[in-house]
Structure formats: structure tokens, C-alpha cells
Write an enzyme that holds these catalytic residues in place. Structure first.
Site, PDB file in Angstrom:
ATOM      1  N   ASP A  46       1.168  -1.211  -0.330  1.00  0.00           N
ATOM      2  CA  ASP A  46      -0.007  -0.274   0.113  1.00  0.00           C
ATOM      3  C   ASP A  46       0.942   1.093  -0.517  1.00  0.00           C
ATOM      4  OD1 ASP A  46      -1.530   2.062   1.204  1.00  0.00           O
ATOM      5  OD2 ASP A  46      -3.219   1.195   1.689  1.00  0.00           O
ATOM      6  N   LYS A  75      -6.641  10.204  -1.284  1.00  0.00           N
ATOM      7  CA  LYS A  75      -5.419  10.642  -0.165  1.00  0.00           C
ATOM      8  C   LYS A  75      -4.392  11.801  -1.258  1.00  0.00           C
ATOM      9  CE  LYS A  75      -7.285   8.756   3.040  1.00  0.00           C
ATOM     10  NZ  LYS A  75      -6.883   7.460   2.918  1.00  0.00           N
TER      11      LYS A  75
HETATM   12  C1  LIG Z   1      -7.150   6.105   2.830  1.00  0.00           C
HETATM   13  C2  LIG Z   1      -6.331   4.356   3.114  1.00  0.00           C
HETATM   14  C3  LIG Z   1      -6.954   3.272   3.088  1.00  0.00           C
HETATM   15  C4  LIG Z   1      -8.194   3.236   2.086  1.00  0.00           C
HETATM   16  O1  LIG Z   1      -8.726   3.926   1.112  1.00  0.00           O
HETATM   17  P1  LIG Z   1     -10.012   4.930   0.600  1.00  0.00           P
HETATM   18  O2  LIG Z   1      -9.965   5.856  -0.808  1.00  0.00           O
HETATM   19  O3  LIG Z   1     -10.725   5.629   2.376  1.00  0.00           O
HETATM   20  O4  LIG Z   1     -10.780   3.861   0.191  1.00  0.00           O
HETATM   21  C5  LIG Z   1      -5.810   2.935   2.381  1.00  0.00           C
HETATM   22  N1  LIG Z   1      -4.793   2.653   2.874  1.00  0.00           N
HETATM   23  C6  LIG Z   1      -4.498   3.925   3.085  1.00  0.00           C
HETATM   24  C7  LIG Z   1      -2.686   3.401   3.487  1.00  0.00           C
HETATM   25  C8  LIG Z   1      -5.341   4.760   3.546  1.00  0.00           C
HETATM   26  O5  LIG Z   1      -4.612   5.798   4.285  1.00  0.00           O
END
Ligand SMILES: *Cc1c(COP(=O)(O)O)cnc(C)c1O
Length: 393
Positions: A185, A210
Site C-alpha cells: 500500500d 489522499k
Molecule cells: C485512506 C487509506 C486507505 C483507504 O482508502 P479509501 O480511498 O478511503 O478507500 C487505504 N490505505 C491507506 C494507507 C489509507 O490511508
């Protein structure tokens, strides 16, 4: 020309010059010239769009840009699809590559939603998850050796909330040795700071919600793969059937944000480092967690795989829970919000908000002490942010 047709190609409009800005293709389906072309496209003999759950020109243009960012500076031909959220990127990926009986090897301090997804949704479907300290490479190797059902090594670096980092190259190599897939991720770092596919990782997922979008006005995700075949056959098939495709409008907003990714990340990193330095010897602060500080336990790991250290930091207030609540209530310039990656500085006190209902011992085991404050440092004038923090202390 049939001006009564609903197909846009037949409209008597002049489209001889291309639009400068990526258009939003707000259409559910695409028209065929004739039935033969329809058959060829459906059978993948001719390329083309048919239905926006399968593919859409706006969404695909943005996905390809994200793939190019992940492979930037190398010969790698990465490929990507966009999804409706970061969470759907993760669930689509798992549904695309794993089956009941398979296992995921991962860390305890994942993004909260990911832990819940693995435990609450995939576990009952027969895809088990093993949580362990992935920083212990010998233990990771032993886990693979003991359990041949582990088909996916899934990790985050840097991770919430202490910005702990994991060695990407080493973890990818272990997964490859056991013929399992590795997935990172990469939301916190973005490809501007960290390019995991170039370090041997198979798949990189993003919550583009983000930093990639960066303006807090869209929810979307992306899955970037080294192996085009795996992405196009298995993962794309899961996206198409589960319906986790990205909306063209959300993709378009992400595209706008991507244009300033480099300048935003430069400023995010400068501001975060300046604030971390300022807080490090502060009388009200017990500890600062920022991978850019040489005192951070994973600084060496971060330096080996990141070009800079990102916008996320956390620090420990000396007064515990009450000090945390008082601090949050005194902030005026920074925003109290449970997200990250925007141009504005966002502050979270996990113990009184996101983790209020989590048992104290579980919180502590994951580094979430009562006085911990998390900052997603924005791109404002850094002195304005520091002045607001000083006022709240
Ligand atoms: C926010 C976030 C997610 C999930 O993403 P969404 O767009 O809210 O579904 C997954 N991994 C990390 C590290 C995040 O900050």
C-alpha cells in the site's frame, strides 16, 4: 449522418481540434459502427470501449499516468486500473488473485479498514490472514516455509501511526522466493517518494483519495502491476464483475491533482521535516515519530528506499489523554479531520477519535498511546503551522 442518433460521433459538431484538458466521458456505454465491430471488441480482437464498468477513456488515461509514475525513470512497462476507492483497490486485488484456502501474510499496524476487511470479510470466506512483525525477516521466511498456503505478502511502509518502515526489497525477494505475490500500500509515500515496483514488488495499491489527488475532493483507488497479464486477466476481471470501477468524474479530479503532485510533495516534505525538527527537543513533547529524523528507529530503512520522508508525522504529548484533548481544542489554523494527504494540515488524536473504542492494550501494542497526535502536514507556510501548534501547547 443521422442527426436523430444519440451517438455523439453522429452529432453535427466540429471536433477537429483536441481538447487541452482531459474530457470527462460521462457515458455508460459506447456505440459500435456495426455488429462486426461490436463482436471484435467484445472478443478483444479490436481494442475499444464497450461499457464504462469495463473501461472508460477518462479513467484509463488517469490509470496509465499513475502506472507511468510508478515506473518513472526505468524501462518497466507497468500497467494500472483505477477503482472506486482505496478499499476497493485492496478488496478487488484480493478477490482477483486469491481463492478460499489461500492465506495472506501481513503486519498488525495496517490501515484500520484493511485489517477489518481481511479479518471480517475475507476470513469468513476462507481466505485467512496471518499478522506478524514483518520487520523480522527471518520470521517472515519461516512463516512462508511453514505455510505453503501463503500466496500474498501484503504490507505498508511507512505505516500508521508511528511511521514504522519495512525493507521493501528484502520483503519482495522473500515473497518471490516462495512464488507468492507481494503487494504494497503505497498511499503514504506516493510514487514521487517511493517506487516499490522497481524494488521487486509485484503490485502497488493506492488510495488516490489522499496525496495523489491531494485536494480532499474525491474518493478513488488504483492498482498498479508489473505483470500486465495478471492485472488484465485476473484483477480487471474481478473489478468488472464486482463493479468496483472508478467513476470518470472521480478519475478526472484525481487527474487535476496529479498535475501538482511533485510540487505538493516537495513542500509537504519540507514542511514535515521542519516541524519534526522543531518538535524534537520541545519541552511539551515526549517523542516525535518522523522517518526523516536520524533518531527514528527506521531512518536507515527509509533512507534506502525513499527519496524524501513524506508528510506524515506523529508526536507524543507529555500530558497523556487530557493533554491530547486540550491540544486538539486549541488548534485554530490546522483542521481536525480523520483523513490525510490534503493541501491543508490535518490533525488527529487517535485515542479520543478513530481509536476511542479500541481496547487500551490493543491501542498501546500498536503504538497509539493516549497523548499521541498525528499530523498530515499540509503545504501552507510552515511558520503558520508551527505558530498554531505552539499556541495549542
Ligand atoms: C485512506 C487509506 C486507505 C483507504 O482508502 P479509501 O480511498 O478511503 O478507500 C487505504 N490505505 C491507506 C494507507 C489509507 O490511508
Amino acid at each position: 449522418m443521422h442527426i436523430d442518433s444519440t451517438c455523439v460521433k453522429e452529432f453535427p459538431v466540429n471536433i477537429t481540434t483536441a481538447p487541452h484538458i482531459l474530457p470527462i466521458y460521462a457515458t455508460s456505454s459506447f456505440c459500435f459502427e456495426n455488429i462486426d465491430q461490436g463482436i471484435e471488441i467484445f472478443n478483444n480482437i479490436e481494442s475499444g470501449n464497450t461499457y464504462s464498468r469495463y473501461s472508460n477513456p477518462t479513467v484509463d488515461a488517469v490509470a496509465q499516468k499513475i502506472a507511468m509514475l510508478e515506473a518513472h525513470g526505468s524501462d518497466l512497462q507497468a500497467d494500472a486500473i483505477m477503482t472506486s476507492s482505496g478499499m476497493s483497490a485492496i478488496s478487488t486485488l484480493v478477490m482477483g488473485v486469491l481463492r478460499a484456502g489461500d492465506a495472506i501474510l501481513t503486519q498488525e499496524n495496517l490501515y484500520g479498514g484493511t485489517t477489518e476487511l481481511f479479518r471480517g470479510l475475507f476470513e469468513p470466506l476462507g481466505i485467512t490472514t496471518i499478522f506478524m512483525d514483518l520487520g523480522n525477516l527471518q520470521a517472515v521466511e519461516d512463516a512462508f516455509r511453514k505455510n505453503p498456503n501463503i500466496r500474498l505478502l501484503y504490507f505498508e511502509t511507512p505505516s500508521n501511526p508511528t511511521l514504522a518502515c519495512l525493507p521493501i526489497r528484502e520483503l519482495a525477494a522473500i515473497a518471490a522466493r516462495f512464488e507468492a505475490l507481494s503487494c504494497i500500500d503505497n498511499t503514504f509515500a506516493t510514487p514521487y517518494l517511493q517506487q516499490p515496483l522497481l524494488l521487486g514488488v509485484d503490485l502497488s495499491i493506492h488510495s488516490t483519495t489522499k496525496f495523489l489527488n491531494g485536494h480532499g475532493n474525491s474518493i478513488a483507488g488504483a492498482i498498479v502491476a508489473k505483470d500486465k497479464n495478471l492485472l488484465r486477466k485476473k484483477i480487471w476481471n474481478a473489478m468488472k464483475l464486482v463493479g468496483t470501477n472508478c467513476s470518470p468524474f472521480e478519475a478526472w479530479l484525481t487527474h487535476n491533482g496529479l498535475k501538482t503532485l511533485a510540487v505538493r510533495m516537495e513542500r509537504h516534505c519540507y514542511n514535515a521535516q521542519t516541524i519534526a525538527d522543531h518538535l524534537e527537543n520541545h519541552p511539551k513533547v515526549a517523542q516525535v515519530n518522523y522517518p526523516g529524523l536520524t533518531t527514528h528507529p527506521d531512518h536507515t530503512i527509509a533512507r534506502a528506499q525513499m527519496s524524501q520522508y513524506g508528510a506524515m508525522l506523529s508526536f507524543e504529548l507529555k500530558g497523556g489523554f487530557d493533554a491530547g484533548v486540550a491540544f486538539m481544542n486549541k488548534l485554530r489554523f490546522c483542521t481536525l479531520a480523520p483523513t490525510l494527504g490534503d493541501t491543508d494540515t490535518l490533525v488527529l488524536h487517535p485515542a479520543s477519535s478513530s481509536h476511542l473504542r479500541v481496547a487500551p492494550e490493543v491501542r498501546l501494542r500498536n503504538g497509539i498511546s493516549d497523548g499521541l497526535i498525528r499530523l498530515s502536514v499540509g503545504i501552507e507556510n510552515v511558520q503558520d503551522i508551527i505558530a498554531d501548534l505552539e499556541n495549542a501547547f
